[in-house]
Write a protein that holds these residues in place. Sequence first.
Motif, PDB file in Angstrom:
ATOM      1  N   SER A 251     -11.033  29.130   2.835  1.00  8.89           N
ATOM      2  CA  SER A 251     -10.002  30.166   2.799  1.00  8.89           C
ATOM      3  C   SER A 251      -9.006  29.820   1.707  1.00  8.89           C
ATOM      4  O   SER A 251      -8.938  28.688   1.231  1.00  8.89           O
ATOM      5  CB  SER A 251      -9.286  30.286   4.150  1.00  8.89           C
ATOM      6  N   GLY A 252      -8.223  30.823   1.301  1.00 11.05           N
ATOM      7  CA  GLY A 252      -7.157  30.626   0.333  1.00 11.05           C
ATOM      8  C   GLY A 252      -5.806  30.640   1.022  1.00 11.05           C
ATOM      9  O   GLY A 252      -5.700  30.980   2.204  1.00 11.05           O
ATOM     10  N   ILE A 282      -1.240  39.027   2.447  1.00  9.19           N
ATOM     11  CA  ILE A 282      -0.967  38.864   3.874  1.00  9.19           C
ATOM     12  C   ILE A 282      -2.231  38.491   4.654  1.00  9.19           C
ATOM     13  O   ILE A 282      -2.224  37.585   5.498  1.00  9.19           O
ATOM     14  CB  ILE A 282      -0.352  40.161   4.443  1.00  9.19           C
ATOM     15  N   ILE A 283      -3.335  39.189   4.364  1.00 11.92           N
ATOM     16  CA  ILE A 283      -4.578  38.936   5.092  1.00 11.92           C
ATOM     17  C   ILE A 283      -5.072  37.515   4.853  1.00 11.92           C
ATOM     18  O   ILE A 283      -5.444  36.804   5.797  1.00 11.92           O
ATOM     19  CB  ILE A 283      -5.658  39.963   4.702  1.00 11.92           C
ATOM     20  N   GLU A 284      -5.067  37.083   3.591  1.00 13.17           N
ATOM     21  CA  GLU A 284      -5.596  35.744   3.311  1.00 13.17           C
ATOM     22  C   GLU A 284      -4.696  34.656   3.899  1.00 13.17           C
ATOM     23  O   GLU A 284      -5.196  33.622   4.368  1.00 13.17           O
ATOM     24  CB  GLU A 284      -5.770  35.539   1.808  1.00 13.17           C
ATOM     25  N   ALA A 285      -3.391  34.884   3.884  1.00 17.49           N
ATOM     26  CA  ALA A 285      -2.491  33.910   4.500  1.00 17.49           C
ATOM     27  C   ALA A 285      -2.765  33.799   6.002  1.00 17.49           C
ATOM     28  O   ALA A 285      -2.777  32.692   6.569  1.00 17.49           O
ATOM     29  CB  ALA A 285      -1.040  34.310   4.248  1.00 17.49           C
ATOM     30  N   ALA A 286      -3.003  34.937   6.655  1.00 17.54           N
ATOM     31  CA  ALA A 286      -3.321  34.917   8.084  1.00 17.54           C
ATOM     32  C   ALA A 286      -4.658  34.231   8.338  1.00 17.54           C
ATOM     33  O   ALA A 286      -4.805  33.432   9.274  1.00 17.54           O
ATOM     34  CB  ALA A 286      -3.348  36.344   8.630  1.00 17.54           C
ATOM     35  N   VAL A 287      -5.645  34.539   7.495  1.00 12.33           N
ATOM     36  CA  VAL A 287      -6.959  33.915   7.607  1.00 12.33           C
ATOM     37  C   VAL A 287      -6.855  32.397   7.429  1.00 12.33           C
ATOM     38  O   VAL A 287      -7.548  31.625   8.101  1.00 12.33           O
ATOM     39  CB  VAL A 287      -7.918  34.522   6.558  1.00 12.33           C
ATOM     40  N   ASN A 288      -5.984  31.978   6.526  1.00 10.32           N
ATOM     41  CA  ASN A 288      -5.795  30.551   6.291  1.00 10.32           C
ATOM     42  C   ASN A 288      -5.306  29.857   7.561  1.00 10.32           C
ATOM     43  O   ASN A 288      -5.744  28.748   7.891  1.00 10.32           O
ATOM     44  CB  ASN A 288      -4.789  30.348   5.156  1.00 10.32           C
ATOM     45  N   GLY A 289      -4.408  30.535   8.292  1.00 14.04           N
ATOM     46  CA  GLY A 289      -3.943  29.989   9.562  1.00 14.04           C
ATOM     47  C   GLY A 289      -5.057  29.912  10.587  1.00 14.04           C
ATOM     48  O   GLY A 289      -5.185  28.919  11.319  1.00 14.04           O
ATOM     49  N   CYS A 290      -5.892  30.950  10.648  1.00 12.45           N
ATOM     50  CA  CYS A 290      -7.045  30.940  11.557  1.00 12.45           C
ATOM     51  C   CYS A 290      -7.989  29.781  11.234  1.00 12.45           C
ATOM     52  O   CYS A 290      -8.500  29.106  12.139  1.00 12.45           O
ATOM     53  CB  CYS A 290      -7.823  32.247  11.436  1.00 12.45           C
ATOM     54  N   THR A 291      -8.225  29.584   9.940  1.00  7.46           N
ATOM     55  CA  THR A 291      -9.152  28.531   9.512  1.00  7.46           C
ATOM     56  C   THR A 291      -8.606  27.150   9.859  1.00  7.46           C
ATOM     57  O   THR A 291      -9.357  26.261  10.276  1.00  7.46           O
ATOM     58  CB  THR A 291      -9.411  28.647   7.998  1.00  7.46           C
ATOM     59  N   THR A 314      -6.092  35.161  -2.967  1.00  6.40           N
ATOM     60  CA  THR A 314      -5.946  36.284  -2.061  1.00  6.40           C
ATOM     61  C   THR A 314      -7.315  36.676  -1.499  1.00  6.40           C
ATOM     62  O   THR A 314      -8.298  35.974  -1.699  1.00  6.40           O
ATOM     63  CB  THR A 314      -5.286  37.472  -2.778  1.00  6.40           C
ATOM     64  N   HIS A 315      -7.343  37.811  -0.812  1.00 14.00           N
ATOM     65  CA  HIS A 315      -8.515  38.194  -0.031  1.00 14.00           C
ATOM     66  C   HIS A 315      -9.419  39.116  -0.860  1.00 14.00           C
ATOM     67  O   HIS A 315      -9.429  40.327  -0.659  1.00 14.00           O
ATOM     68  CB  HIS A 315      -8.029  38.904   1.238  1.00 14.00           C
TER      69      HIS A 315
END
Length: 339
Positions: A251-252, A282-291, A314-315
């Motif tokens: 992820s980024g 926003i999406i990639e930052a959230a995904v980064n937290g999930c990862t 980014t995403h």
Amino acid sequence: MKLSALRSVAALRTAALALTAALSVAVAGGAASAEPQKPSAVTSIVKEGRTWHLKVYSASMDTEIKVDVQRPADESTPAPNLYMLNGLDAGEGTASWRAATHALEWLADKPVNVIQPIGGRGSYYTDWQQRDPVLGLNKWKTFFTEELPPLLDETLNSTGLNALAGLSTSGTSVLQLAEAKPGLWKTVAAYSGCAQIADPMGQQFVKLATETWGGGNTVNMYGPADSPLWAANDPVINAEKLRGTLLYVSSGSGIPVMEDVQYYLSTAPGPMGAVNLSLGVIIEAAVNGCTANLKNRLDSLNIPATYQFNPVGTHYWPYWEEALHNSWPLLAQGMGLNG
């Protein structure tokens, strides 16, 4: 015999005839339902150079699914299968590995069958509990874990070794599928997928994709927010089932670089470009937290994985194409190749 008695006898005869007719209908209906179900099968193959366009009948969804396969240069030798799942539009539009990257050209010299399913927009490639008015009947987990693999092994004369890669929404799906059928895919690569779906943030991510962009209703997928099916399909909660699978997760950070800004602004000029850029951040930052949460969970279980946490990004597709290249050695290892 009195008239009242005659009427009683007639009523009994009528009731008996009605019951006999009803039983006949029921027996006939039971016989009809007992007929063998049409089995899943490859129904047609159209060859276009090294690309085979398959139509595969899915018994669970009672429909034909398009599956494109890029065959290896040497088709005489059995090859493993690399499943490459697309994002939200499921290969039905231009947001696909084929249209948005050079991945297929890059894989052209690899001795693998590149499997590209087409269909399942907004479905998360999972088994839905009921038919959706917009997205239809979705039993993709059953299709990918039970129906498709043996058909491909037979049709392609493959080695039976499989790897699986997905991005964005399918970055969640590949982990779910790996947990649904441990051992089917020796390597699983998840690029920018949000692994947690059962908590409020994860549910909101799924709803954003499936409902806001896909037009479906997640109640038809897993039920209301308090349904136990959300937890039953959460890759983080069920991470123990990933033990033994080679894992690559990337992820980024969501921080854009100049190329990101130019991409978003050029593909959607005007205010929409800026909106898309904001969403990509926003999406990639959230995904980064999930990862990061997935990593913490796997670490707590002593389950190894290879991680790629990009300090920027980014995403969107260039990062996923780069992640494919970086994950190739692990994908190849799972498929019994030398890399």
